[in-house]
Write a protein that holds these residues in place. Structure first.
Motif, PDB file in Angstrom:
ATOM      1  N   GLU A 100       0.871  -6.301   5.558  1.00 53.23           N
ATOM      2  CA  GLU A 100       0.321  -6.970   6.423  1.00 53.23           C
ATOM      3  C   GLU A 100      -1.186  -7.823   6.090  1.00 53.23           C
ATOM      4  OE1 GLU A 100       0.265  -4.821   9.804  1.00 53.23           O
ATOM      5  OE2 GLU A 100       2.288  -4.518  10.127  1.00 53.23           O
ATOM      6  N   GLU A 101      -1.849  -7.147   5.417  1.00 49.52           N
ATOM      7  CA  GLU A 101      -3.155  -7.560   5.091  1.00 49.52           C
ATOM      8  C   GLU A 101      -2.998  -8.573   3.891  1.00 49.52           C
ATOM      9  OE1 GLU A 101      -6.982  -8.109   4.455  1.00 49.52           O
ATOM     10  OE2 GLU A 101      -6.258  -7.443   5.898  1.00 49.52           O
ATOM     11  N   GLU A 118       8.136   3.898  -1.215  1.00 46.56           N
ATOM     12  CA  GLU A 118       7.925   3.641   0.381  1.00 46.56           C
ATOM     13  C   GLU A 118       7.119   2.272   0.226  1.00 46.56           C
ATOM     14  OE1 GLU A 118       6.169   6.475   3.020  1.00 46.56           O
ATOM     15  OE2 GLU A 118       7.915   8.227   2.015  1.00 46.56           O
ATOM     16  N   ILE A 119       7.490   1.647   1.323  1.00 46.20           N
ATOM     17  CA  ILE A 119       6.596   0.358   1.550  1.00 46.20           C
ATOM     18  C   ILE A 119       5.295   0.536   2.321  1.00 46.20           C
ATOM     19  CG2 ILE A 119       6.761  -1.992   2.751  1.00 46.20           C
ATOM     20  CD1 ILE A 119       9.676  -1.744   1.933  1.00 46.20           C
ATOM     21  N   ASP A 120       4.298   0.148   1.800  1.00 44.89           N
ATOM     22  CA  ASP A 120       2.975   0.232   2.647  1.00 44.89           C
ATOM     23  C   ASP A 120       2.640  -0.875   3.411  1.00 44.89           C
ATOM     24  OD1 ASP A 120       0.379   0.416   3.604  1.00 44.89           O
ATOM     25  OD2 ASP A 120      -0.416   0.808   1.448  1.00 44.89           O
ATOM     26  N   GLU A 121       3.104  -0.962   4.763  1.00 47.57           N
ATOM     27  CA  GLU A 121       3.310  -1.942   5.631  1.00 47.57           C
ATOM     28  C   GLU A 121       2.010  -2.503   5.877  1.00 47.57           C
ATOM     29  OE1 GLU A 121       5.864  -1.494   9.048  1.00 47.57           O
ATOM     30  OE2 GLU A 121       7.159  -0.608   7.742  1.00 47.57           O
ATOM     31  N   VAL A 122       0.817  -1.600   5.980  1.00 46.85           N
ATOM     32  CA  VAL A 122      -0.345  -1.963   6.238  1.00 46.85           C
ATOM     33  C   VAL A 122      -0.813  -3.138   5.067  1.00 46.85           C
ATOM     34  CG1 VAL A 122      -2.920  -1.238   6.395  1.00 46.85           C
ATOM     35  CG2 VAL A 122      -1.127   0.161   7.812  1.00 46.85           C
ATOM     36  N   TRP A 123      -0.507  -2.534   4.000  1.00 46.16           N
ATOM     37  CA  TRP A 123      -1.004  -3.577   2.700  1.00 46.16           C
ATOM     38  C   TRP A 123      -0.272  -4.723   2.814  1.00 46.16           C
ATOM     39  CZ3 TRP A 123       1.357  -5.749  -1.209  1.00 46.16           C
ATOM     40  CH2 TRP A 123       0.597  -6.227  -2.411  1.00 46.16           C
ATOM     41  N   ARG A 147       6.291   7.618  -3.561  1.00 49.10           N
ATOM     42  CA  ARG A 147       7.037   6.574  -4.530  1.00 49.10           C
ATOM     43  C   ARG A 147       8.134   5.916  -3.808  1.00 49.10           C
ATOM     44  NH1 ARG A 147       7.119   6.312 -10.904  1.00 49.10           N
ATOM     45  NH2 ARG A 147       8.003   4.229 -10.804  1.00 49.10           N
ATOM     46  N   MET A 186       1.101   8.302  -0.636  1.00 53.69           N
ATOM     47  CA  MET A 186       2.403   7.798   0.000  1.00 53.69           C
ATOM     48  C   MET A 186       3.383   8.077  -1.204  1.00 53.69           C
ATOM     49  SD  MET A 186       3.402   3.782   1.258  1.00 53.69           S
ATOM     50  CE  MET A 186       2.383   3.277  -0.078  1.00 53.69           C
TER      51      MET A 186
END
Length: 109
Positions: free
Chosen positions: A12-13, A5-10, A3, A1
């Motif tokens: 949400e978890e 950017e937001i990891d939306e899956v992370w 640099r 990913m």
């Protein structure tokens, strides 16, 4: 990913885990206030009921007091209250371990 950017899956978890921990904390708080432990003085004269949170809910004398020395009765009460505090701590630790077992740190971490 890339640099920045937001990891939306992370995210949400993380939110899901946070909500689960909040739920477990509420369960633990409820259990601490309702689970009771009963202990007796070593001589069997005094019985104390205490919640895992340390609140004494009942004290009972299991034998006649009229023939006993007041200092002996006081010692029995102190012994039972001390045992109740220890029992409350034990119950609280047991509840905590059972409630949060899945969130223990990994060995060596």
């Amino acid at each position: 990913m890339p640099r920045g950017e937001i990891d939306e899956v992370w995210i949400e978890e993380a939110v899901r885990r946070y909500r689960r921990i909040e739920s477990l904390q509420a369960e633990f708080d409820q259990a601490v206030s309702t689970v009771e432990v009963t202990v007796r003085s070593p001589d069997g004269l005094v019985e104390v009921v205490v919640t895992a949170g340390g609140r004494i809910t009942d004290v009972r004398f299991l034998g006649p007091l009229h023939a006993r020395n007041p200092r002996d009765v006081a010692g029995s009460v102190r012994a039972a209250v001390t045992a109740a505090a220890d029992a409350a701590e034990w119950a609280r630790e047991k509840l905590h371990n059972e409630t949060f077992a899945a969130y223990r740190p990994l060995a060596g971490a």
